[in-house]
Design an enzyme around this catalytic site. Sequence first.
Site, PDB file in Angstrom:
ATOM      1  N   LYS A  41      35.210  29.492  49.132  1.00 40.39           N
ATOM      2  CA  LYS A  41      36.565  29.028  49.464  1.00 40.39           C
ATOM      3  C   LYS A  41      36.543  27.744  50.294  1.00 40.39           C
ATOM      4  CE  LYS A  41      38.356  33.661  49.166  1.00 40.39           C
ATOM      5  NZ  LYS A  41      38.769  33.580  47.761  1.00 40.39           N
ATOM      6  N   GLY A  42      35.589  27.659  51.242  1.00 47.23           N
ATOM      7  CA  GLY A  42      35.519  26.470  52.093  1.00 47.23           C
ATOM      8  C   GLY A  42      35.195  25.229  51.272  1.00 47.23           C
ATOM      9  N   ASN A 184      48.016  34.437  49.577  1.00 46.36           N
ATOM     10  CA  ASN A 184      48.604  34.829  48.298  1.00 46.36           C
ATOM     11  C   ASN A 184      49.374  36.146  48.452  1.00 46.36           C
ATOM     12  OD1 ASN A 184      46.804  36.999  48.032  1.00 46.36           O
ATOM     13  ND2 ASN A 184      45.375  35.842  46.761  1.00 46.36           N
ATOM     14  N   ASP A 249      42.633  27.648  46.346  1.00 43.36           N
ATOM     15  CA  ASP A 249      41.883  26.626  47.083  1.00 43.36           C
ATOM     16  C   ASP A 249      42.339  25.225  46.671  1.00 43.36           C
ATOM     17  OD1 ASP A 249      40.408  28.717  48.200  1.00 43.36           O
ATOM     18  OD2 ASP A 249      38.956  28.679  46.561  1.00 43.36           O
ATOM     19  N   GLY A 284      35.937  27.816  36.160  1.00 37.58           N
ATOM     20  CA  GLY A 284      35.282  27.460  37.419  1.00 37.58           C
ATOM     21  C   GLY A 284      36.292  26.988  38.441  1.00 37.58           C
TER      22      GLY A 284
HETATM   23  O1  RIB Z   1      38.664  31.304  45.978  1.00 37.10           O
HETATM   24  C1  RIB Z   1      37.690  31.350  44.977  1.00 37.10           C
HETATM   25  C2  RIB Z   1      36.329  31.485  45.591  1.00 37.10           C
HETATM   26  O2  RIB Z   1      36.226  32.749  46.215  1.00 37.10           O
HETATM   27  C3  RIB Z   1      35.175  31.445  44.614  1.00 37.10           C
HETATM   28  O3  RIB Z   1      34.723  30.148  44.366  1.00 37.10           O
HETATM   29  C4  RIB Z   1      34.153  32.369  45.235  1.00 37.10           C
HETATM   30  O4  RIB Z   1      32.978  31.728  45.643  1.00 37.10           O
HETATM   31  C5  RIB Z   1      34.861  33.046  46.407  1.00 37.10           C
HETATM   32  O5  RIB Z   1      34.505  32.506  47.614  1.00 37.10           O
END
Ligand code: RIB
Length: 301
Positions: A41-42, A184, A249, A284
């Site tokens: 997420k980061g 969310n 993200d 992805g």
């Molecule tokens: O928000 C999606 C992400 O959540 C993915 O890329 C996975 O690595 C998890 O961290």
Amino acid sequence: MKNKIIVFGSLNLDFIVKTKNFPKIGETLMGIEYFIAPGGKGANQAVAVARLSCPVYMIGAVGNDYFGDLLIKNLKENHVKVDYVFRSSKKTGVAFININNQGLNSITVIPGANYELKDELLKKTFHLIKNNDIVIVQLEIPISSVYEIIKESKKRKAFLILNPSPIKRIKKEILKLVDILVLNEIEAINIVNKKMTQKEIALELVSLGVKRVIITLGKKGAIFCDKNKKIDIFPTLKVRSVDTTGAGDAFLGALAGSLLKGESFSKAIKIANIAGALSTKKYGAQNSFPFLKEMKKLRNI
Ligand code: RIB
């Protein structure tokens, strides 16, 4: 005008498996395809910020391994500053992601090195936070580090965005320090732990002291609420989604980038909605995030 964006958070290598339906307990399922892609997420949020050509630092930890090399290389290629992505003796974080034929996902994360972003390592990075910077943090690193980052950011007068994902209980005194809470629908229900509508949850979070709340609603867009307790709903684009991984993200990064550029909250949410929607058209996370140029071509923003 704000200066730069600093993202504290996770870096994972994502193993994405596409199946028609999610596997049931005890079932062996024949899948359709698999992909390996940079995630976390980061790191996802940092790349989403960079897609708006904004200066951005990633703060996190990876292992001393091939996956770690790959994730750092990918961030560099995406113009994210990696001077404070540390190497740890733990393995690089990974995520196992199932995607069904509607593009919906379920994710299991093994945090590995991400949980090493704490104590002395973390303290080494705080000098970067300056007045007017935007700091972003999520919950794939130790919760004690998240609290420290939030307190330090406020002490240093930065603007703080918290994405409480994956959901954990957050102390009320910490919630009060948050400038924007972005979550969310599922996280929203869990954070208040009550049966309420999304609008009621947004109002409840604001009355707990959060300055602004954005609840992302997938295909339905996003809800915004601030201290004035006025709810605004922002619809999003209709797109043909193949994979929703990282859409939140993409939304968050584009939101922060737009705010850094001086956009109003409503304009920033509109841009974030477009970024989130477009990101679902490809498989992805990071690789699917749109550049500002593409978004502008599509909509007059
Ligand atoms: O928000 C999606 C992400 O959540 C993915 O890329 C996975 O690595 C998890 O961290």
